[in-house]
Design a protein around this motif. Structure first.
Motif, short mmCIF file in Angstrom:
data_model
loop_
_atom_site.label_atom_id
_atom_site.label_comp_id
_atom_site.label_asym_id
_atom_site.label_seq_id
_atom_site.Cartn_x
_atom_site.Cartn_y
_atom_site.Cartn_z
N THR A 215 0.84 -1.41 -0.10
CA THR A 215 -0.07 0.08 0.25
C THR A 215 0.86 1.29 0.02
OG1 THR A 215 -0.41 -0.28 2.45
CG2 THR A 215 -2.02 -1.14 1.00
N PRO A 216 1.97 1.22 0.55
CA PRO A 216 2.71 2.57 0.15
C PRO A 216 3.04 3.05 -0.78
CG PRO A 216 3.83 1.22 2.31
CD PRO A 216 2.67 0.59 1.58
N LEU A 217 3.28 2.01 -1.76
CA LEU A 217 3.61 2.35 -3.09
C LEU A 217 2.43 2.92 -3.78
CD1 LEU A 217 5.37 2.39 -5.44
CD2 LEU A 217 4.99 -0.34 -5.81
N GLN A 218 1.29 2.22 -3.57
CA GLN A 218 -0.13 2.66 -4.16
C GLN A 218 -0.30 4.27 -3.82
OE1 GLN A 218 -2.42 -1.00 -2.59
NE2 GLN A 218 -3.77 -0.03 -4.26
N ALA A 219 -0.24 4.40 -2.49
CA ALA A 219 -0.25 5.67 -1.83
C ALA A 219 0.63 6.85 -2.62
CB ALA A 219 -0.28 5.81 -0.54
N TYR A 220 2.03 6.45 -2.72
CA TYR A 220 2.88 7.35 -3.53
C TYR A 220 2.42 7.49 -4.88
CZ TYR A 220 7.17 9.29 -5.06
OH TYR A 220 7.95 10.34 -5.66
N ALA A 221 1.79 6.73 -5.35
CA ALA A 221 1.67 6.70 -6.76
C ALA A 221 0.44 7.30 -7.02
CB ALA A 221 1.45 5.22 -7.44
N ASP A 222 -0.63 7.20 -6.43
CA ASP A 222 -1.79 8.20 -6.30
C ASP A 222 -1.42 9.61 -5.83
OD1 ASP A 222 -3.35 6.21 -7.15
OD2 ASP A 222 -4.33 5.87 -5.23
N GLY A 223 -0.69 9.86 -5.00
CA GLY A 223 -0.16 11.11 -4.68
C GLY A 223 0.41 11.84 -5.97
N THR A 224 1.39 11.03 -6.46
CA THR A 224 2.01 11.69 -8.00
C THR A 224 1.03 11.89 -8.75
OG1 THR A 224 3.95 10.46 -7.38
CG2 THR A 224 3.49 11.34 -9.57
N MET A 225 0.05 11.21 -9.15
CA MET A 225 -1.09 11.28 -9.95
C MET A 225 -1.90 12.55 -9.64
SD MET A 225 -2.67 7.68 -11.39
CE MET A 225 -2.52 6.61 -9.74
N ALA A 226 -2.03 12.71 -8.52
CA ALA A 226 -2.96 13.76 -7.98
C ALA A 226 -2.18 15.26 -8.44
CB ALA A 226 -3.02 13.87 -6.21
N TYR A 227 -0.86 15.27 -8.03
CA TYR A 227 -0.26 16.64 -8.40
C TYR A 227 0.21 16.77 -10.05
CZ TYR A 227 4.54 14.53 -8.24
OH TYR A 227 5.97 14.00 -8.55
N ILE A 228 -0.03 15.62 -10.54
CA ILE A 228 -0.01 15.65 -11.84
C ILE A 228 -1.30 16.23 -12.61
CG2 ILE A 228 0.22 14.25 -14.27
CD1 ILE A 228 1.97 12.52 -12.81
N ASP A 237 -10.24 15.77 -10.22
CA ASP A 237 -9.41 14.47 -10.26
C ASP A 237 -8.44 14.44 -9.16
OD1 ASP A 237 -9.10 11.81 -11.15
OD2 ASP A 237 -7.32 12.49 -12.05
N ALA A 238 -7.73 15.61 -9.11
CA ALA A 238 -6.50 15.76 -8.03
C ALA A 238 -6.90 15.53 -6.75
CB ALA A 238 -5.76 17.17 -8.40
N VAL A 239 -8.31 16.35 -6.61
CA VAL A 239 -8.55 16.11 -5.00
C VAL A 239 -9.02 14.55 -4.87
CG1 VAL A 239 -10.48 16.40 -3.28
CG2 VAL A 239 -9.41 18.42 -4.92
N SER A 240 -9.66 13.83 -5.73
CA SER A 240 -10.23 12.39 -5.55
C SER A 240 -8.95 11.49 -5.41
CB SER A 240 -11.07 12.05 -7.03
OG SER A 240 -11.23 10.73 -7.11
N LYS A 241 -7.82 12.00 -6.35
CA LYS A 241 -6.74 11.03 -6.15
C LYS A 241 -5.91 11.14 -4.82
CE LYS A 241 -6.05 8.93 -10.31
NZ LYS A 241 -7.16 9.43 -11.05
N ALA A 242 -6.02 12.37 -4.37
CA ALA A 242 -5.28 12.74 -3.15
C ALA A 242 -6.16 12.05 -1.88
CB ALA A 242 -5.17 14.28 -2.83
N ARG A 243 -7.24 12.07 -1.98
CA ARG A 243 -8.37 11.48 -0.82
C ARG A 243 -8.12 10.04 -0.73
NH1 ARG A 243 -13.82 14.81 -1.93
NH2 ARG A 243 -13.58 16.43 -0.73
N ARG A 244 -8.17 9.30 -2.08
CA ARG A 244 -7.75 7.82 -2.29
C ARG A 244 -6.55 7.46 -1.88
NH1 ARG A 244 -8.37 5.11 -7.94
NH2 ARG A 244 -6.16 5.71 -8.40
N ALA A 245 -5.69 8.27 -2.03
CA ALA A 245 -4.03 8.11 -1.42
C ALA A 245 -4.02 7.86 0.14
CB ALA A 245 -3.14 9.01 -2.10
N LEU A 246 -4.75 8.87 0.83
CA LEU A 246 -5.01 8.93 2.39
C LEU A 246 -5.77 8.00 3.04
CD1 LEU A 246 -5.11 12.78 2.46
CD2 LEU A 246 -3.27 11.42 3.71
N SER A 247 -6.37 7.12 1.91
CA SER A 247 -7.26 6.02 2.55
C SER A 247 -6.69 4.82 2.71
CB SER A 247 -8.58 5.99 1.49
OG SER A 247 -8.23 4.98 0.43
N TYR A 248 -5.60 4.59 2.31
CA TYR A 248 -4.71 3.28 2.39
C TYR A 248 -4.09 3.19 3.73
CZ TYR A 248 -4.77 3.35 -2.85
OH TYR A 248 -5.28 3.36 -4.12
N GLY A 249 -4.26 1.93 4.28
CA GLY A 249 -3.61 1.65 5.58
C GLY A 249 -2.02 1.39 5.42
N GLY A 250 -1.43 1.07 6.41
CA GLY A 250 0.00 0.78 6.41
C GLY A 250 1.01 2.08 6.16
#
Length: 441
Positions: A215-228, A237-250
């Motif tokens: 999950t840390p890799l998923q979160a990092y990737a979603d955060g990157t997609m958010a700022y792109i 879409d940026a807000v959606s990606k940032a929120r999804r990234a913060l939803s992961y555990g671990g």
């Protein structure tokens, strides 16, 4: 005795170990990256290659061909590439001694590993992991073009070894390394101004994170997609990606710090200042007592230092229309950075914070203070002027282009310096057209 190269192009090909076949492959790949898979993309036959490197060309090739060559060797114009090589060329992207040592070590290890033939050694995976960690931790001192080349070579090497093993635990480890290399390539592509490939690579990293349940890799990737996304004007879409990234555990505290900072910027772009301020507060309130295997154990570009957080907050404050908070955060970022050793200081953070500080001072019409803040930025090497720096500086140039500054000496001088600073940067030289919609975290 081997004769000296007749053109700078020949010298660079020799330094990079490019035979005609390897040159042609790279030339084609860069052409596709610049223009897409068009049937009209420029090509180079072997006879033409010999003429180019042998100094037998009259005039220059077509503009598309020149642009591909300039993208292959950032910092050189087509005229320079086809001219005789200078006696001492400080612009040539030579690998330093450290690179040569690392390359020799990798080649020696590959030779030993080849004896395993039917399977790969766990030592091989350890070596690949060390290379990913090294690239992540050195990223802040590398030009994005160099980071791209190193990351691309590393990704291909990881994929080559994945094809050699069917052991589940080794496949799992190599898929995680695949995802980490793809994530670093996404950052490099973004820094060079290629938003669409950056998004694709970030998605690739997210897929590897999902497949391995890392999950840390998923979160990092979603955060990157958010700022792109917010750079591309896709604010929702940026807000959606940032929120999804913060939803992961671990996730450790550093991961959450990075994601809250990205979320703050995303909220500003949809006009939600209250949520942006709350995200800034959450990013600063973390206890720093939880860790994860990516943002903490690998760190480097996967980390998010206190000075980078302060720099990000200064940019968000500017977008919220709060120059006082922006100046305070930018000054704090520079002060924190100064406490680090020279080799551990990020050029990106220093230049971005300096640009934010200058822009904050311009909000109070303090042109002299802005000029003073920009002093340290002019020395940033052309090849390290990445997207985040360029868009910040361009914003200052647009501000100084207002009619009230026309005819004033200092604003005019600053505008001219900014134009030259951005003109030779990779995002502008490579030609994808950097949208100046937002500013990178």
């Amino acid at each position: 005795m081997r004769s000296a190269p007749r053109t700078l192009l020949a010298k660079l090909c020799e330094q990079d170990g490019l035979t005609y076949r390897r040159f042609s492959q790279r030339f084609t790949e860069v052409g596709v990256r610049l223009y897409g898979p068009r049937p009209t993309n420029p090509t180079c036959g072997e006879t033409q290659f010999r003429r180019w490197t042998g100094g037998k060309l009259t005039g220059l090739p077509g503009p598309d061909t020149c642009q591909v060559l300039e993208a292959m060797w950032l910092g050189h114009t087509a005229e320079q590439l086809f001219a005789p090589p200078p006696a001492d060329d400080p612009q040539a992207p030579l690998f330093d001694l450290e690179e040569r040592v690392l390359m020799t070590a990798r080649e020696a290890h590959d030779g030993a590993d080849a004896t395993a033939a039917a399977s790969i050694s766990d030592n091989t995976i350890d070596e690949l992991r060390d290379q990913v960690v090294s690239l992540a931790r050195r990223y802040h001192i590398l030009p994005a073009a160099n980071a791209w080349k190193l990351g691309d070579d590393l990704l291909r090497e990881i994929e080559r070894h994945r094809d050699r093993t069917q052991v589940p635990v080794q496949q799992q480890s190599l898929m995680i390394l695949n995802g980490q290399a793809a994530a670093l390539l996404a950052v490099a592509a973004f820094d060079l101004g290629y938003f669409s490939p950056a998004k694709t690579l970030a998605r690739t990293a997210a897929v590897y994170g999902e497949s391995t349940r890392f999950t840390p890799l998923q979160a990092y990737a979603d955060g990157t997609m958010a700022y792109i996304a917010y750079h591309s004007g896709e604010t929702t879409d940026a807000v959606s990606k940032a929120r999804r990234a913060l939803s992961y555990g671990g996730l450790g505290d550093i991961a959450q710090r990075r994601l809250h900072a990205i979320a703050a910027r995303a909220y500003v772009h949809i006009g939600d200042t209250e949520s942006a301020q709350n995200a800034i507060r959450l990013a600063g309130d973390l206890g720093l007592d939880t860790r994860d295997d990516l943002h903490d154990e690998v760190g480097g570009e996967f980390g998010f230092s206190e000075e980078r957080l302060a720099m990000s907050n200064s940019t968000t404050a500017l977008l919220m229309g709060d120059p006082a908070q922006a100046e305070a955060e930018a000054s704090r970022a520079l002060a924190l950075l100064a406490q680090r050793s020279q080799d551990d200081q990020s050029t990106h953070v220093r230049a971005s914070a300096a640009a934010d500080l200058a822009y904050a001072r311009l909000q109070g019409d303090n042109v002299e203070g802005a000029a003073d803040a920009l002093t340290s930025m002019w020395s940033v090497p052309a090849e390290q002027r990445n997207t985040g720096i360029v868009v910040r500086v361009a914003r200052i140039g647009r501000h100084l282009a207002q009619p009230r500054y026309h005819g004033s000496q200092l604003p005019t001088e600053l505008r001219e310096q900014i134009e030259e600073f951005t003109r030779v940067s990779p995002p502008y030289r490579l030609g994808p057209g950097v949208p100046l919609l937002a500013i990178e975290a």
